[in-house]
Design an enzyme around this catalytic site. Structure first.
Site, short mmCIF file in Angstrom:
data_model
loop_
_atom_site.label_atom_id
_atom_site.label_comp_id
_atom_site.label_asym_id
_atom_site.label_seq_id
_atom_site.Cartn_x
_atom_site.Cartn_y
_atom_site.Cartn_z
N VAL A 14 111.37 47.91 -42.98
CA VAL A 14 111.44 47.77 -41.52
C VAL A 14 112.88 47.62 -41.01
O VAL A 14 113.11 47.68 -39.81
CB VAL A 14 110.58 46.59 -41.00
CG1 VAL A 14 109.13 46.83 -41.25
CG2 VAL A 14 111.04 45.27 -41.62
N GLY A 15 113.81 47.40 -41.92
CA GLY A 15 115.21 47.28 -41.51
C GLY A 15 115.78 45.88 -41.61
O GLY A 15 116.75 45.54 -40.90
N THR A 17 117.66 44.63 -43.88
CA THR A 17 119.05 44.66 -44.33
C THR A 17 119.98 44.99 -43.18
O THR A 17 121.06 44.39 -43.03
CB THR A 17 119.21 45.67 -45.48
OG1 THR A 17 118.30 45.34 -46.52
CG2 THR A 17 120.63 45.65 -46.02
N LYS A 37 121.28 37.81 -50.24
CA LYS A 37 120.04 38.48 -50.64
C LYS A 37 119.40 37.59 -51.68
O LYS A 37 119.93 37.37 -52.76
CB LYS A 37 120.34 39.87 -51.22
CG LYS A 37 119.09 40.61 -51.67
CD LYS A 37 118.17 40.96 -50.51
CE LYS A 37 116.96 41.77 -51.01
NZ LYS A 37 116.07 42.15 -49.89
N THR A 41 115.27 43.77 -55.87
CA THR A 41 114.50 44.49 -56.89
C THR A 41 114.70 45.99 -56.71
O THR A 41 114.85 46.48 -55.59
CB THR A 41 113.00 44.16 -56.81
OG1 THR A 41 112.47 44.59 -55.55
CG2 THR A 41 112.75 42.67 -56.97
N ASP A 50 121.15 45.93 -51.47
CA ASP A 50 121.42 45.43 -50.13
C ASP A 50 122.81 44.83 -50.00
O ASP A 50 123.46 44.96 -48.95
CB ASP A 50 120.36 44.39 -49.75
CG ASP A 50 118.98 45.01 -49.64
OD1 ASP A 50 118.90 46.24 -49.49
OD2 ASP A 50 117.98 44.27 -49.70
N GLU A 110 118.25 37.04 -46.61
CA GLU A 110 117.32 38.15 -46.46
C GLU A 110 116.24 38.08 -47.53
O GLU A 110 116.53 37.98 -48.72
CB GLU A 110 118.04 39.50 -46.56
CG GLU A 110 117.08 40.67 -46.37
CD GLU A 110 117.72 42.03 -46.60
OE1 GLU A 110 116.95 43.02 -46.70
OE2 GLU A 110 118.96 42.12 -46.70
N GLY A 111 114.99 38.13 -47.07
CA GLY A 111 113.88 38.11 -48.00
C GLY A 111 113.58 39.49 -48.57
O GLY A 111 114.34 40.44 -48.41
N GLY A 113 110.49 42.39 -48.71
CA GLY A 113 109.22 42.75 -48.12
C GLY A 113 108.87 41.86 -46.95
O GLY A 113 109.72 41.56 -46.11
#
Length: 240
Positions: A14-15, A17, A37, A41, A50, A110-111, A113
């Site tokens: 979805v964006g 990053t 991050k 993965t 990322d 940032e997670g 998924g």
């Protein structure tokens, strides 16, 4: 210790990053910012992951960037770790985030998924946000399907008493379609207390050019944006 926010999404791709880098760019003008991050993965963090994007998009900015864990297959962290014959502990990652936050005014994490993706066998990113006392930046799509995904994610967050700092609708067309406009209108009407920011859709070759995102906001600026000036978005009048 400075603030921690978790950038999560309604889904993968979805964006998150782009939004994470954009937030770091804005906030680093007045704060000491770290961009983390949590788990990468399916990519090498500094080659094609990322963190590599962060560095390309934020060249010239004084921002701490790091990746805390990485696994070779593009799977949920707990699954990627198991298949790699390794382990990952959400508590260890949370403790690393806290140590980083002690030296920064703002730590953007940032997670992977969506919000309910598992980090380890017992902890998902919603649990992780609670451990960090982190508010959420929820990244959403503008198109078909976003209402269901967004409402489900928000309900999961509210059930866990997590605070939504803002919704960021990433990938809005320069001339939005009726579908996109009405999706934004619905979310703004249903959740008027949550600021909603839109970012322009970019071509793949231009994704790192954050200046092209043309952010616009509906609602009052969130605390994270207190030192930034964003253009107000005006939705066309609805048809009856």
């Amino acid at each position: 210790m400075g603030r921690i926010v978790l950038v999560t999404g309604t889904d993968t791709g979805v964006g998150k990053t782009i939004v994470s880098a954009w937030l770091a760019s804005l906030t680093s003008q007045s704060q000491r910012v770290a961009l983390v991050k949590a788990v990468q993965t399916g990519a090498d963090p500094v080659v094609d992951g990322d963190e590599a994007f962060y560095r390309a998009a934020l060249e010239g900015h004084t921002i701490t960037t790091t990746t805390l864990a990485t696994f070779p297959e593009p799977l949920a962290p707990s699954i990627a770790a198991r298949r790699a014959g390794r382990s990952v502990r959400a508590q260890d990652i949370a403790e690393s985030c806290i140590r980083i936050a002690e030296d920064h005014d703002l730590t953007i994490v940032e997670g992977s998924g969506g919000l309910m993706v598992p980090i380890d066998e017992d902890t998902n990113f919603a649990d992780f946000a609670g451990t960090l006392d982190a508010d959420l930046v929820l990244v959403i799509r503008p198109g078909l399907g976003t209402l269901n995904h967004t409402v489900l994610t928000l309900e999961a967050a509210f059930t866990r008493n997590l605070v939504i700092e803002m919704l960021v609708c990433n990938g809005l067309a320069a001339k939005p379609r009726i579908l996109e406009i009405e999706n934004i209108r619905f979310l703004r009407s249903r959740y008027p207390e949550i600021p909603l920011i839109t970012l322009r859709r970019l071509a793949r070759a231009s994704l790192h050019r954050l200046s092209l995102l043309r952010p616009q906001i509906l609602g009052d600026p969130p605390p994270l944006m207190r030192d930034s000036t964003l253009e107000r978005m005006e939705l066309p009048r609805p048809h009856s």
